[in-house]
Design an enzyme around this catalytic site. Structure first.
Site, short mmCIF file in Angstrom:
data_model
loop_
_atom_site.label_atom_id
_atom_site.label_comp_id
_atom_site.label_asym_id
_atom_site.label_seq_id
_atom_site.Cartn_x
_atom_site.Cartn_y
_atom_site.Cartn_z
N CYS A 191 0.80 -1.22 0.00
CA CYS A 191 0.00 0.00 0.00
C CYS A 191 0.84 1.27 0.00
O CYS A 191 0.28 2.37 -0.11
CB CYS A 191 -0.92 0.00 1.21
N GLU A 237 -1.72 5.53 13.84
CA GLU A 237 -1.31 6.69 13.05
C GLU A 237 -1.68 7.99 13.74
O GLU A 237 -0.89 8.96 13.73
CB GLU A 237 -1.94 6.64 11.65
N HIS A 254 -9.70 1.88 -0.35
CA HIS A 254 -8.24 1.71 -0.32
C HIS A 254 -7.79 1.21 -1.69
O HIS A 254 -8.13 0.11 -2.11
CB HIS A 254 -7.85 0.72 0.77
#
Length: 520
Positions: free
Chosen positions: A262, A415, A443
């Site tokens: 990713c 995050e 995504h």
């Protein structure tokens, strides 16, 4: 006379190459050689031979021994080249084209819809098998690129369905379409060979064409191997996206393809920046691409138990980064993001319009787990910190962060804490805008980093931080002034970050700033 010299040089060369004639190993010295017996005595030939022997020794001592006894000089020092963004291209579930995609994003649009049987790409299987496969999938939502011939739609006829495109899989076609828009936006379609040799391509992908693998495997099982396409291998290779772009436009600079799950898109852009800075190219076409909406890919991600399943009946609300009711990501997304990067001086010389400057590229590894980040968020912290250090900016000078947040229970919290750790009071005071655009796009795997980097550039360019849609109740990790945007915010943005984190613990962060003031 000439014949005598040739004889002697030949004799000398033999002795020179033979180690038994050396005084000691590695000394570089050669024992005195006797005159060949067949040379006539009492003539000038021996003197001439001796002179040739001395000359030969000098020549060989310089060529063969001085370099061994003395180190090479340091490589030439190159001036640090500044790299700017001059062109953008997008193919996303929100639409085909930068204008369409950005317009829908800032208005809170969503490109996620319900999965259909046709999306599984199982044309060679019977209806019963297709229906059974569909029923077995726990997640039934996908972020699909809208196709058609209308404005803002991906034209399959132009990029996929003609005789010349038999070697082009869908993920390659998306890259070609996005690259074409970016190059036209940059007004960079060189015809001179020198310009083509100074232009390279860096486009990666996460998975490639799994649907081709499934179809070909079925042929093997049904003993129809002779019907296997000769283009099977070229269609599934990740680097063929960059290869096709290079071949279409004749770009002969670096031809590169990163594959880092990713984080692929961000790494591809960052690597391209380094290539320009190091002098490998003056212009790079960089980004990421993906098309993994098929039965096998969806089934594989379902088995990983990371996909959103709670909102199958409400597809547009299934991807909800930072929301308390999130239950996984809509990893089944497709698209491509490509940008044209240039050496600043090259862009100025040709009068190019500049969107932004890339000032920082940070990388790190979690060294922890194949899919999960460490709870301390150290990998994300390192990537952001290194991008800041390269840029020369203080954390307080960053106005916006496009977060990687994928709508997973663990990843979003890790995050968020990493952002607070890096930006501290600047984040908790509310001065730093933070959002995740995956609520709108899902995504996009290998394309995510590139698409979201372009969103960050557009946020900087237009002075609008895009929203995190489907954010109804923020996770408890957010409090006081530290809160992700749920609506777009018009604000001056001079510097922004784009985060990308991938399976295997690979992390990348890109830092963009406004163009130099005299070029705005």
């Amino acid at each position: 006379m000439f014949q005598w010299v040739l004889v002697w040089l030949s004799s000398w060369a033999d002795r020179y190459e033979n180690p038994i004639f050396r005084d000691r190993p590695g000394s570089g010295r050669v024992r005195s050689a006797r005159l060949p017996r067949h040379l006539p005595r009492g003539s000038d030939a021996p003197n001439n031979v001796l002179r040739g022997r001395i000359m030969f020794r000098k020549i060989f001592s310089v060529r063969h021994f001085s370099a061994r006894s003395q180190p090479f000089a340091p490589p030439p020092i190159r001036d640090q080249r500044r790299v700017v963004v001059t062109g953008l291209g997008l193919v996303t579930p929100l639409g085909c084209g930068v204008e369409t995609t950005w317009g829908r994003l800032v208005k809170g649009g969503c490109g996620i819809r319900a999965l259909t049987h046709d999306d599984l790409q199982m044309e060679g299987f019977d209806k019963e098998t297709v229906a059974y496969t569909f029923d077995q999938l726990s997640s039934k939502v996908a972020a699909v690129v809208p196709c058609g011939t209308n404005a803002g739609e991906f034209n399959e006829g132009a990029w996929l369905r003609n005789k010349d495109h038999r070697s082009i899989a869908r993920f390659i076609a998306y890259a070609l379409c996005a690259a074409d828009e970016a190059l036209r936006d940059a007004k960079w379609l060189p015809v001179e060979i020198e310009e083509k040799e100074a232009t390279g391509v860096s486009i990666g992908g996460g998975i490639g064409s799994i649907s081709d693998i499934l179809e070909s495997t079925q042929m093997v099982c049904e003993k129809r191997l002779r019907r296997l396409s000769p283009f099977f291998i070229p269609r599934i290779l990740i680097n063929m996206a960059a290869g096709h772009v290079s071949m279409k436009y004749g770009f002969k600079g670096p031809n590169h393809a990163a594959v880092t799950a990713c984080a692929t898109g961000a790494h591809s852009i960052g690597d391209a920046v380094r290539m320009i800075q190091f002098g490998d190219a003056k212009v790079m076409v960089a980004g990421g691409t993906e098309s993994s909406i098929d039965a096998l890919s969806i089934a594989g991600f379902c088995r990983s138990r990371a996909l959103a399943t709670k909102y199958n009946h409400m597809p547009e609300e299934s991807s909800r980064p930072f929301d308390s009711d999130r239950d996984g990501f809509v990893r089944i997304g497709e698209g491509s993001g490509v940008m044209v990067l240039e050496d600043l001086e090259h862009a100025k010389k040709r009068g190019a319009s500049i969107y932004a400057e890339i000032r920082g590229y940070g990388m790190s590894g979690d060294a922890y787990h194949i899919t999960q980040p460490h709870t301390d968020g150290r990998g994300a912290i390192l990537a952001m910190t290194r991008a800041l250090q390269q840029s020369g900016l203080h954390p307080n000078q960053v106005d916006y962060v496009n977060a990687h947040a994928t709508s997973t229970l663990l990843g979003d919290v890790v995050e968020a804490n990493a952002i607070k750790s890096v930006f501290q009071d600047h984040a908790t005071s509310g001065a730093l805008a933070v959002s995740s655009t995956k609520g709108a796009t899902g995504h996009l795997l290998g394309a995510a980093g590139a698409v979201e980097a372009i969103f960050a550039v557009l946020a900087l360019h237009y002075g609008i931080a895009p929203p995190t849609i489907n954010l109804h109740k923020a996770d408890p990790v957010f409090h006081d002034g530290f809160m992700p945007l749920s609506v777009p915010r018009e604000m001056p943005i001079s510097a922004c970050l784009s985060n990308s984190f991938g399976f295997g613990g690979t992390n990348a962060c890109l830092l963009f700033t406004c163009p130099p003031i005299h070029l705005r």
